[in-house]
Design a protein around this motif. Structure first.
Motif, PDB file in Angstrom:
ATOM      1  N   TRP A  68       1.183  -0.925   0.194  1.00  0.00           N
ATOM      2  CA  TRP A  68       0.103   0.489   0.320  1.00  0.00           C
ATOM      3  C   TRP A  68       0.450   1.635  -0.379  1.00  0.00           C
ATOM      4  CZ3 TRP A  68      -2.902   2.648   4.641  1.00  0.00           C
ATOM      5  CH2 TRP A  68      -3.765   3.518   4.051  1.00  0.00           C
ATOM      6  N   HIS A  69       0.662   1.733  -1.095  1.00  0.00           N
ATOM      7  CA  HIS A  69       2.139   3.247  -1.137  1.00  0.00           C
ATOM      8  C   HIS A  69       0.964   3.988  -0.291  1.00  0.00           C
ATOM      9  CE1 HIS A  69       4.269   5.770  -4.196  1.00  0.00           C
ATOM     10  NE2 HIS A  69       4.904   5.454  -2.828  1.00  0.00           N
ATOM     11  N   ARG A  70       0.794   4.249   0.976  1.00  0.00           N
ATOM     12  CA  ARG A  70       0.037   5.372   1.252  1.00  0.00           C
ATOM     13  C   ARG A  70       0.152   6.801   0.994  1.00  0.00           C
ATOM     14  NH1 ARG A  70      -3.599   8.154   3.514  1.00  0.00           N
ATOM     15  NH2 ARG A  70      -3.394   9.054   6.241  1.00  0.00           N
ATOM     16  N   LYS A  71       1.386   6.967   1.394  1.00  0.00           N
ATOM     17  CA  LYS A  71       1.441   8.894   1.454  1.00  0.00           C
ATOM     18  C   LYS A  71       3.749   8.718   1.503  1.00  0.00           C
ATOM     19  CE  LYS A  71      -1.833  11.107   3.165  1.00  0.00           C
ATOM     20  NZ  LYS A  71      -2.127  11.999   2.121  1.00  0.00           N
ATOM     21  N   GLY A  72       4.231   9.159  -0.092  1.00  0.00           N
ATOM     22  CA  GLY A  72       5.279   9.602  -0.487  1.00  0.00           C
ATOM     23  C   GLY A  72       5.492  10.885   0.170  1.00  0.00           C
ATOM     24  N   TRP A  73       7.050  11.031   0.895  1.00  0.00           N
ATOM     25  CA  TRP A  73       7.736  12.186   1.794  1.00  0.00           C
ATOM     26  C   TRP A  73       8.680  12.340   1.284  1.00  0.00           C
ATOM     27  CZ3 TRP A  73       3.836  14.658   5.078  1.00  0.00           C
ATOM     28  CH2 TRP A  73       4.028  15.234   5.671  1.00  0.00           C
ATOM     29  N   ARG A  74       8.953  13.588   1.533  1.00  0.00           N
ATOM     30  CA  ARG A  74      10.109  13.785   0.862  1.00  0.00           C
ATOM     31  C   ARG A  74      11.452  13.521   1.715  1.00  0.00           C
ATOM     32  NH1 ARG A  74      13.409  19.899  -0.008  1.00  0.00           N
ATOM     33  NH2 ARG A  74      15.107  19.499  -0.274  1.00  0.00           N
ATOM     34  N   ASP A 106       6.197  -6.425  -8.556  1.00  0.00           N
ATOM     35  CA  ASP A 106       6.085  -7.256  -9.360  1.00  0.00           C
ATOM     36  C   ASP A 106       3.846  -8.124  -7.976  1.00  0.00           C
ATOM     37  OD1 ASP A 106       7.295  -8.141 -12.244  1.00  0.00           O
ATOM     38  OD2 ASP A 106       8.321  -9.328 -11.385  1.00  0.00           O
ATOM     39  N   VAL A 107       3.977  -7.431  -7.696  1.00  0.00           N
ATOM     40  CA  VAL A 107       3.404  -7.949  -6.483  1.00  0.00           C
ATOM     41  C   VAL A 107       2.790  -6.768  -6.877  1.00  0.00           C
ATOM     42  CG1 VAL A 107       5.157  -8.601  -4.751  1.00  0.00           C
ATOM     43  CG2 VAL A 107       4.676  -6.616  -4.246  1.00  0.00           C
ATOM     44  N   PRO A 108       0.660  -7.361  -5.786  1.00  0.00           N
ATOM     45  CA  PRO A 108      -0.479  -5.883  -6.397  1.00  0.00           C
ATOM     46  C   PRO A 108       0.524  -4.809  -4.934  1.00  0.00           C
ATOM     47  CG  PRO A 108      -0.619  -8.448  -5.539  1.00  0.00           C
ATOM     48  CD  PRO A 108       0.811  -8.183  -5.450  1.00  0.00           C
ATOM     49  N   TRP A 109      -0.028  -3.924  -5.557  1.00  0.00           N
ATOM     50  CA  TRP A 109       0.331  -2.238  -5.120  1.00  0.00           C
ATOM     51  C   TRP A 109      -1.454  -1.501  -5.180  1.00  0.00           C
ATOM     52  CZ3 TRP A 109       4.989   1.467  -4.523  1.00  0.00           C
ATOM     53  CH2 TRP A 109       5.511   0.932  -4.346  1.00  0.00           C
ATOM     54  N   ILE A 110      -1.334  -1.175  -3.832  1.00  0.00           N
ATOM     55  CA  ILE A 110      -2.081   0.547  -4.269  1.00  0.00           C
ATOM     56  C   ILE A 110      -1.512   1.714  -4.159  1.00  0.00           C
ATOM     57  CG2 ILE A 110      -4.275   1.088  -2.786  1.00  0.00           C
ATOM     58  CD1 ILE A 110      -5.586  -1.127  -2.545  1.00  0.00           C
ATOM     59  N   ASN A 111      -1.752   2.394  -4.709  1.00  0.00           N
ATOM     60  CA  ASN A 111      -1.478   2.229  -5.898  1.00  0.00           C
ATOM     61  C   ASN A 111      -0.086   1.530  -6.961  1.00  0.00           C
ATOM     62  OD1 ASN A 111      -4.165   3.044  -7.392  1.00  0.00           O
ATOM     63  ND2 ASN A 111      -3.662   5.029  -5.888  1.00  0.00           N
TER      64      ASN A 111
END
Length: 318
Positions: A68-74, A106-111
């Protein structure tokens, strides 16, 4: 194991997500994207990696079955780092982070990382795909040309326009994009002389009945309505509003679903407004947009649905 990529100041929604995974006996690992630096030990080889976080917890890429790519941060920069090394520090840790993410492609991501990156960084692309999928969008100009902007204003804006930065200049403590939205009137046009130094997006100001924050999760909609008819953006004055649940028309749901699928996104926070002309206007989708207020105030099970989607796809991928 589900990997959750977030940041060190994230709370509430991520806690609900982890509590739900625990109730389902699904292991997880929290990875703070801003600490993907000297605080963590990372080694990548042959498209696999091992990482030990700032708390001494270790996982391997082979352990991860969904992301789960919840939040990217610097990436955080150490205070003691010499200014001459800041650029290379950010560049090389950015490259390390990107290689780490792609090792898990290769694994499921959101997103999915690349789909999210393309969508989040390109508002004109969003508008194009929205229009293609039968959503109504405002007339839009992205420009640094004072004459073109003035002509656009007089042709389409009926004396009132909004000007927005295309990108993000800052984030809130919760990770929400902080936007710069300015109202432009006839007597403001003379300020466009400096536009060459900062191109912006221009749209006619739409007289609205209310605004909608729509959390989309793979075909499901969790929609909050906010009665902001006076301000350009509810986020500027959000403490003065109350959320209420809202049911979108089926044709709008269908168009949004088609749009999100074409963008390759499983989830996203969508902003729309209901105009006084009865039209629903699509404004933007933020793949990492904020939705905690919808879960908290309207009891929407958004964190749980995100987890359910990853669990289902993770099992299908086994």
């Amino acid at each position: 194991m589900i990997l959750c990529i977030t940041h060190s100041n994230d709370f509430y929604t991520i806690d609900i997500f982890f509590e739900y995974l625990t109730s389902k006996n699904i292991p997880y690992f929290r990875l703070n994207s801003d600490h993907l630096n000297y605080l963590q030990k990372i080694s990548i080889t042959d498209h696999s990696f091992e990482l030990t976080d700032e708390f001494g917890n270790t996982f391997r890429s082979s352990d991860i079955k969904a992301v789960w790519h919840r939040k990217g941060w610097r990436i955080s920069i150490p205070e003691e780092l010499d200014d001459d090394y800041v650029k290379i520090f950010i560049n090389e840790y950015g490259n390390l982070r990107y290689n780490l993410y792609t090792a898990l492609e290769d694994v499921p991501w959101i997103n999915p990382f690349e789909a999210e990156k393309k969508t989040d960084g390109n508002k004109l692309y969003q508008l194009k795909i929205a229009k293609k999928n039968k959503l109504t969008i405002p007339k839009t100009l992205f420009s640094n040309d004072e004459e073109e902007i003035t002509a656009f204003f007089h042709t389409y804006c009926n004396g009132k326009a909004v000007a927005k930065l295309h990108g993000v200049i800052a984030k809130s403590m919760g990770g929400e994009n902080m936007l710069s939205t300015t109202i432009i009137r006839e007597d403001n046009l003379e300020s466009m002389a400096d536009i060459a130094y900062c191109p912006m997006i221009f749209q006619p100001y739409i007289e609205k009945e209310y605004e909608l924050r729509i959390m989309y999760v793979d075909g499901e909609f969790f929609t909050g309505k906010i009665n902001n008819s006076e301000h350009a953006d509810w986020r500027v004055n959000q403490g003065n509003y109350t959320w209420s649940a809202y049911e979108l028309p089926e044709n709008i749901k269908s168009s949004l679903t088609s749009m999100m699928k074409e963008m390759g996104l499983y989830m996203g926070a969508i902003d729309m407004i209901k105009g006084r002309d009865e039209n629903y206007y699509f404004l933007e989708v933020n793949p990492q947009g904020e939705w905690g207020m919808l879960q908290k105030e309207l009891n929407f099970p958004i964190a749980e649905r995100i987890a359910d989607n990853l669990i289902k796809r993770m099992k299908t991928n086994e």
